[in-house]
Design a protein around this motif. Structure first.
Motif, PDB file in Angstrom:
ATOM      1  N   ALA A  68       0.811  -1.209   0.000  1.00  0.00           N
ATOM      2  CA  ALA A  68       0.000   0.000   0.000  1.00  0.00           C
ATOM      3  C   ALA A  68       0.850   1.267   0.000  1.00  0.00           C
ATOM      4  O   ALA A  68       0.373   2.343  -0.395  1.00  0.00           O
ATOM      5  CB  ALA A  68      -0.920   0.007   1.221  1.00  0.00           C
ATOM      6  N   TYR A  93      -6.826   1.969  -5.630  1.00  0.00           N
ATOM      7  CA  TYR A  93      -6.515   1.359  -4.324  1.00  0.00           C
ATOM      8  C   TYR A  93      -7.582   1.708  -3.294  1.00  0.00           C
ATOM      9  O   TYR A  93      -8.036   0.843  -2.519  1.00  0.00           O
ATOM     10  CB  TYR A  93      -5.141   1.837  -3.861  1.00  0.00           C
ATOM     11  N   GLN A  98     -10.693  -0.308  -4.033  1.00  0.00           N
ATOM     12  CA  GLN A  98     -10.532  -1.690  -3.594  1.00  0.00           C
ATOM     13  C   GLN A  98     -10.658  -1.818  -2.072  1.00  0.00           C
ATOM     14  O   GLN A  98     -11.262  -2.765  -1.551  1.00  0.00           O
ATOM     15  CB  GLN A  98      -9.172  -2.226  -4.049  1.00  0.00           C
ATOM     16  N   LEU A 149      -6.802   0.788 -12.023  1.00  0.00           N
ATOM     17  CA  LEU A 149      -5.463   0.233 -11.857  1.00  0.00           C
ATOM     18  C   LEU A 149      -4.811  -0.073 -13.197  1.00  0.00           C
ATOM     19  O   LEU A 149      -3.624   0.221 -13.408  1.00  0.00           O
ATOM     20  CB  LEU A 149      -5.533  -1.029 -10.995  1.00  0.00           C
TER      21      LEU A 149
END
Length: 347
Positions: free
Chosen positions: A98, A159, A162, A177
């Motif tokens: 991350a 991100y 998600q 992405l």
């Protein structure tokens, strides 16, 4: 005086200058002197100019403001490259991937700023070059290397999407992405023209070997990255070629990483050369100021020793004659006195 960088020392120290080459500071003819020494007239380090065929000058001949600007631009690119390598290594070591999209939000604007400053227009007084002064190339590099900011935004948005979905990967996250990764791939390919531009800077500095390494490193990074992307697509869509694709992917990523580290090291070398040029230009300007001050002091000292010119003797002014006064007659002569002597005839 600042010492020569190691890249310049290895290729020029001890070489005798066999052609007429003027010192960029005092115009002294350096023919017959040894490169790596100092100019006998002004004390500036002697660097043998070895142009690549299209340069008639050298990086050290550029104005001081431009050299300072170039130094900070190259240092910024080097710092961003170090940050990217540390981020990827930390994500791989800790398993916390991350941090990659988060760090991209800060690194990509800095990279775009570094490319923008590196491709700044050179001063107009320098000889023109087909690469460094190619306006379309500079504009293309600036535009293309601003795309990583867009890619960072898309990847970070994917991100977050998600993370907001508890199960699975939403379609919108997949689109974001994939779009971000596609832009990143385009930017990696754009390292090739950037490497060409940086290699031209090395040619301008007279370091042909560093120029070749820049071209080679940027081409290897682009080729290996494209190969890794293709192998990753084969791993996802094909079953029978997964073993070969995984092997090629591993080697592509490894070679690309090595080339990226080399690219970073070459950036540091080029920035060090720019820093050396700035330091010597500053030292030369300070020395010129001291020489000028000493010259003025010498002139003032010599002027103080010169005796003053002799003063003119005072002249006695003549009395002015007035037109109203009668002109005085001569005094009576001896002949006139004969009138008073007896026995003498009157004349």
């Amino acid at each position: 005086m600042t010492s020569l960088p190691s890249s310049l020392q290895g290729r020029s120290r001890g070489s005798v200058i066999r052609e007429h080459q003027r010192c960029p500071n005092c115009e002294y003819d350096l023919i017959g002197l040894v490169a790596g020494g100092v100019c006998p007239e002004c004390g500036r380090p002697i660097v043998m100019h070895r142009p690549s065929g299209r340069f008639g000058d050298n990086l050290v001949d550029a104005p001081l403001n431009y050299l300072r600007h170039l130094r900070w631009a190259l240092l910024l690119l080097a710092v961003v490259s170090i940050g990217a390598i540390v981020t990827v290594a930390a994500a791989w070591w800790t398993g916390q991937y991350a941090i990659v999209p988060v760090s991209m939000l800060g690194l990509t604007p800095a990279w775009a700023a570094g490319v923008w400053l590196t491709t700044w227009k050179r001063p107009s007084g320098l000889p023109r070059d087909s690469v460094l002064d190619h306006r379309k190339l500079r504009v293309t590099l600036r535009v293309v290397h601003m795309l990583p900011i867009v890619a960072a935004g898309l990847i970070f948005a994917g991100y977050l999407t998600q993370m907001s979905t508890p199960v699975g990967l939403p379609l919108i996250a997949q689109v974001l992405l994939l779009a971000g990764l596609g832009i990143v791939l385009l930017c990696v390919v754009a390292l090739v023209p950037l490497g060409v531009y940086l290699s031209a800077l090395c040619d301008w500095a007279g370091d042909g070997s560093l120029s070749t390494r820049f071209r080679l490193a940027s081409s290897v990074i682009a080729l290996c990255t494209m190969t890794a992307v293709v192998m990753a697509m084969i791993l996802v869509g094909s079953v029978g070629m997964r073993g070969m694709a995984a092997l090629v992917l591993m080697w592509s990523v490894s070679v690309s990483g090595i080339a990226t580290v080399g690219f970073l090291f070459f950036l540091l070398q080029l920035s060090h050369m720019a820093t050396w040029a700035v330091n010597n230009a500053v030292t030369a300007s300070e020395r010129d100021a001291r020489v000028s001050a000493r010259r003025e002091e010498r002139i003032a000292s010599l002027a103080a020793r010169v005796p003053p010119p002799p003063k003119p003797s005072p002249s006695i002014p003549l009395a002015s004659l007035s037109d109203d006064l009668p002109i005085p007659l001569a005094e009576p002569s001896v002949s006139d006195a004969g009138d008073d002597l007896p026995g003498l005839p009157r004349i």
